[in-house]
Design an enzyme around this catalytic site. Structure first.
Site, PDB file in Angstrom:
ATOM      1  N   HIS A 130     -38.753 -12.414 -27.982  1.00  0.00           N
ATOM      2  CA  HIS A 130     -38.256 -12.918 -26.697  1.00  0.00           C
ATOM      3  C   HIS A 130     -39.168 -12.344 -25.607  1.00  0.00           C
ATOM      4  O   HIS A 130     -39.701 -11.247 -25.771  1.00  0.00           O
ATOM      5  CB  HIS A 130     -36.821 -12.400 -26.529  1.00  0.00           C
ATOM      6  CG  HIS A 130     -36.096 -12.935 -25.335  1.00  0.00           C
ATOM      7  ND1 HIS A 130     -36.282 -12.446 -24.070  1.00  0.00           N
ATOM      8  CD2 HIS A 130     -35.147 -13.898 -25.224  1.00  0.00           C
ATOM      9  CE1 HIS A 130     -35.489 -13.085 -23.227  1.00  0.00           C
ATOM     10  NE2 HIS A 130     -34.792 -13.975 -23.902  1.00  0.00           N
ATOM     11  N   ASP A 206     -35.303  -4.446 -30.602  1.00  0.00           N
ATOM     12  CA  ASP A 206     -34.553  -5.266 -29.658  1.00  0.00           C
ATOM     13  C   ASP A 206     -33.334  -5.778 -30.431  1.00  0.00           C
ATOM     14  O   ASP A 206     -33.447  -6.695 -31.253  1.00  0.00           O
ATOM     15  CB  ASP A 206     -35.467  -6.401 -29.185  1.00  0.00           C
ATOM     16  CG  ASP A 206     -34.724  -7.444 -28.361  1.00  0.00           C
ATOM     17  OD1 ASP A 206     -33.485  -7.345 -28.247  1.00  0.00           O
ATOM     18  OD2 ASP A 206     -35.399  -8.356 -27.845  1.00  0.00           O
ATOM     19  N   GLN A 209     -29.750  -9.583 -30.403  1.00  0.00           N
ATOM     20  CA  GLN A 209     -29.133 -10.635 -31.227  1.00  0.00           C
ATOM     21  C   GLN A 209     -28.593 -10.098 -32.548  1.00  0.00           C
ATOM     22  O   GLN A 209     -28.120 -10.867 -33.379  1.00  0.00           O
ATOM     23  CB  GLN A 209     -30.149 -11.752 -31.516  1.00  0.00           C
ATOM     24  CG  GLN A 209     -30.685 -12.470 -30.294  1.00  0.00           C
ATOM     25  CD  GLN A 209     -29.642 -13.370 -29.619  1.00  0.00           C
ATOM     26  OE1 GLN A 209     -28.542 -13.587 -30.125  1.00  0.00           O
ATOM     27  NE2 GLN A 209     -29.992 -13.907 -28.459  1.00  0.00           N
ATOM     28  N   LYS A 232     -23.770 -10.350 -24.586  1.00  0.00           N
ATOM     29  CA  LYS A 232     -23.858 -11.172 -25.808  1.00  0.00           C
ATOM     30  C   LYS A 232     -22.878 -10.685 -26.867  1.00  0.00           C
ATOM     31  O   LYS A 232     -22.813 -11.214 -27.971  1.00  0.00           O
ATOM     32  CB  LYS A 232     -25.280 -11.129 -26.377  1.00  0.00           C
ATOM     33  CG  LYS A 232     -26.326 -11.773 -25.471  1.00  0.00           C
ATOM     34  CD  LYS A 232     -27.665 -11.782 -26.170  1.00  0.00           C
ATOM     35  CE  LYS A 232     -28.840 -11.933 -25.230  1.00  0.00           C
ATOM     36  NZ  LYS A 232     -29.017 -13.276 -24.697  1.00  0.00           N
ATOM     37  N   CYS A 374     -37.002 -18.727 -24.066  1.00  0.00           N
ATOM     38  CA  CYS A 374     -37.737 -17.506 -23.650  1.00  0.00           C
ATOM     39  C   CYS A 374     -38.608 -16.979 -24.771  1.00  0.00           C
ATOM     40  O   CYS A 374     -38.781 -15.757 -24.933  1.00  0.00           O
ATOM     41  CB  CYS A 374     -36.790 -16.415 -23.153  1.00  0.00           C
ATOM     42  SG  CYS A 374     -35.847 -16.907 -21.722  1.00  0.00           S
TER      43      CYS A 374
HETATM   44  N1  7TS Z   1     -34.000 -10.068 -26.647  1.00  0.00           N
HETATM   45  C1  7TS Z   1     -33.512 -11.103 -27.345  1.00  0.00           C
HETATM   46  C2  7TS Z   1     -33.798 -11.196 -28.808  1.00  0.00           C
HETATM   47  C3  7TS Z   1     -32.751 -12.066 -26.693  1.00  0.00           C
HETATM   48  O1  7TS Z   1     -32.270 -13.090 -27.391  1.00  0.00           O
HETATM   49  C4  7TS Z   1     -32.508 -11.946 -25.307  1.00  0.00           C
HETATM   50  C5  7TS Z   1     -31.753 -12.989 -24.542  1.00  0.00           C
HETATM   51  C6  7TS Z   1     -33.018 -10.833 -24.652  1.00  0.00           C
HETATM   52  C7  7TS Z   1     -33.765  -9.918 -25.350  1.00  0.00           C
HETATM   53  C8  7TS Z   1     -32.778 -10.598 -23.215  1.00  0.00           C
HETATM   54  O2  7TS Z   1     -31.452 -10.342 -22.949  1.00  0.00           O
HETATM   55  P1  7TS Z   1     -30.992  -9.979 -21.472  1.00  0.00           P
HETATM   56  O3  7TS Z   1     -29.533  -9.831 -21.563  1.00  0.00           O
HETATM   57  O4  7TS Z   1     -31.692  -8.732 -21.106  1.00  0.00           O
HETATM   58  O5  7TS Z   1     -31.416 -11.134 -20.634  1.00  0.00           O
HETATM   59  N2  7TS Z   1     -31.734 -14.261 -25.140  1.00  0.00           N
HETATM   60  C9  7TS Z   1     -31.295 -15.385 -24.563  1.00  0.00           C
HETATM   61  C10 7TS Z   1     -31.254 -16.595 -25.260  1.00  0.00           C
HETATM   62  O6  7TS Z   1     -31.593 -16.749 -26.419  1.00  0.00           O
HETATM   63  N3  7TS Z   1     -30.795 -17.556 -24.428  1.00  0.00           N
HETATM   64  O7  7TS Z   1     -30.529 -17.002 -23.242  1.00  0.00           O
HETATM   65  C11 7TS Z   1     -30.855 -15.648 -23.304  1.00  0.00           C
END
Ligand code: 7TS
Length: 418
Positions: A130, A206, A209, A232, A374
């Site tokens: 990502h 990371d 997910q 999430k 992303c």
């Molecule tokens: N890493 C992964 C693997 C992600 O899927 C996401 C967000 C992030 C980092 C960033 O998360 P944040 O909360 O710091 O923004 N992924 C997604 C997605 O798949 N659709 O919207 C956000």
């Protein structure tokens, strides 16, 4: 009435805990939420925890001597302890609150990376990352003269480990996603962590997910850092955390500076607080940390083994049903089969643009994501301009998958595919 399989019956009961899922869409449809990889819905218990904090003991923390300030501080620190237990950290001090996974990764790239990387060093990521786990390393590499390398993935998005030791030669850090948000690939972490440590590199995972969807034990996996977003995993937006091994966090300089992260301040000199507070400058996101604690209680109550088993079962069912659309030109991406794979399925239907597909599904009350997710470099690597993506969580049922298939059939008819 058809009887529901036991796992689905439990998910149907779970649905009732989510007010948003009980409310019909503006077109009077049942909301079929298949975008939990973007953000999860929130159970009543989390909403209640936020309301209780604001209506009963809202106060700033770590400073008040009055009762509600003590209650707020206690609840805030108890939430940190819940996170620590959830990922099996050795101590709550190893959990630093951040806004989200992105901020947690940036914290490491600034505080650890700027101190430890030099020209000739390497940072290793994968082709699945990502942007949140890519752009900070690009910048760090530029600033320090380090080289950024990538573990490749094959056409299915599965890691290719043939040249792993060579890629890790000279590496100071392996930074990789545990689960791909675009393809659902689960990284073979044991093997990767072992190889990285043998090469003398630290490992940042990371976990945005993975941690919401199955048990992740930072000590069993011997992770050095892990970044997670609360939103999430049923928690509020604006709260996430960084796990870091105590010795690493203690040796790192602060990221942001100001109030609360200090022990004593003179006009020209400051002694910093101990971990984790050294990394938490300014008034913290008290309410949302407490909300995330409530989310963890809720997940523990369900049991993370059930969460995982439910998602594997639902993903297998979805993959099986999606085959029905193959003759209409449906292409499904990602690892073959439901295991090992997370509850994320990317696909395209004929030459319908993923955004058009998502708009058609929306008229049926079905929420999916469309675009590059992303992960623009991955899309380029695969040669896809965009994909549609359905992602599952605890409140999804086979009926949601059936609704998805029916709506895709309708889209195929509208676009006269085969
Ligand atoms: N890493 C992964 C693997 C992600 O899927 C996401 C967000 C992030 C980092 C960033 O998360 P944040 O909360 O710091 O923004 N992924 C997604 C997605 O798949 N659709 O919207 C956000």
């Amino acid at each position: 009435m058809t009887s529901l399989a036991p796992a689905d019956a439990k998910a149907s009961r779970v649905q009732l805990d989510f007010p948003i899922l009980r409310k019909p869409t503006s077109r009077g449809r049942r909301l079929v939420y298949l975008d939990s990889a973007a953000t999860s819905q929130k159970p009543q218990a989390v909403i209640d925890a936020l309301v209780r904090y604001y209506s009963e003991y809202n106060a700033n923390i770590h400073r008040g001597v009055y009762e509600i300030a003590e209650l707020a501080t206690e609840a805030f620190e108890e939430a940190r302890a819940k996170v620590a237990r959830f990922v099996n950290a050795a101590h709550p001090a190893e959990i630093v609150w951040t806004r989200n996974a992105t901020e947690a990764i940036n914290l490491v790239s600034h505080s650890w990376g700027l101190e430890h990387l030099h020209p000739g060093d390497a940072i290793v990521a994968t082709q699945l990352e990502h942007h949140s786990n890519l752009v900070p390393w690009q910048l760090l590499a530029k600033r320090t003269g380090a080289e950024l390398r990538f573990i490749p993935v094959d056409e299915r998005g599965v890691h290719v480990l043939d040249n792993l030791d060579r890629l890790l030669d000279g590496a100071k850090l392996l930074a990789l996603s545990h689960v791909s948000n675009t393809l659902g690939t689960i990284a073979p972490l044991e093997r990767l962590v072992d190889a990285a440590h043998r090469a003398g590199a630290l490992v940042l995972v990371d976990g945005a997910q993975s941690v919401p969807h199955f048990s992740v034990d930072v000590r069993a996996l011997d992770l050095d850092f892990m970044a997670v977003s609360g939103h999430k995993m049923l928690g509020p937006t604006g709260i996430g955390f960084l796990y870091g091994k105590r010795t690493l966090l203690e040796a790192m300089p602060p990221f942001l500076t100001g109030g609360d992260m200090i022990r004593s301040v003179a006009y020209t000199q400051t002694d910093f607080n101990q971990i984790p507070w050294k990394f938490e400058a300014g008034t913290s996101n008290v309410a949302d940390a407490i909300g995330l604690g409530a989310a963890i209680d809720y997940l523990n109550e369900l049991g993370m083994d059930w969460v995982r088993a439910h998602e594997v079962r639902l993903t297998a069912y979805a993959l099986e049903r999606l085959v029905e659309l193959a003759e209409r030109g449906l292409a499904v991406y990602g690892p073959p089969g439901a295991e090992p794979r997370a509850g994320v399925i990317s696909f395209n239907l004929g030459d319908i643009h993923a955004h058009d597909l998502a708009s058609i599904l929306d008229t049926d009350g079905i929420c999916i994501r469309a675009g590059h997710h992303c992960t623009m470099p991955l899309m380029e690597r695969m040669g896809w301009p965009a994909t549609a993506r359905a992602s599952f969580y605890i409140y999804n049922t086979e009926a949601d998958v059936d609704a998805l298939i029916e709506s895709l059939q309708k889209a195929a008819k509208i676009f006269k595919l085969a």
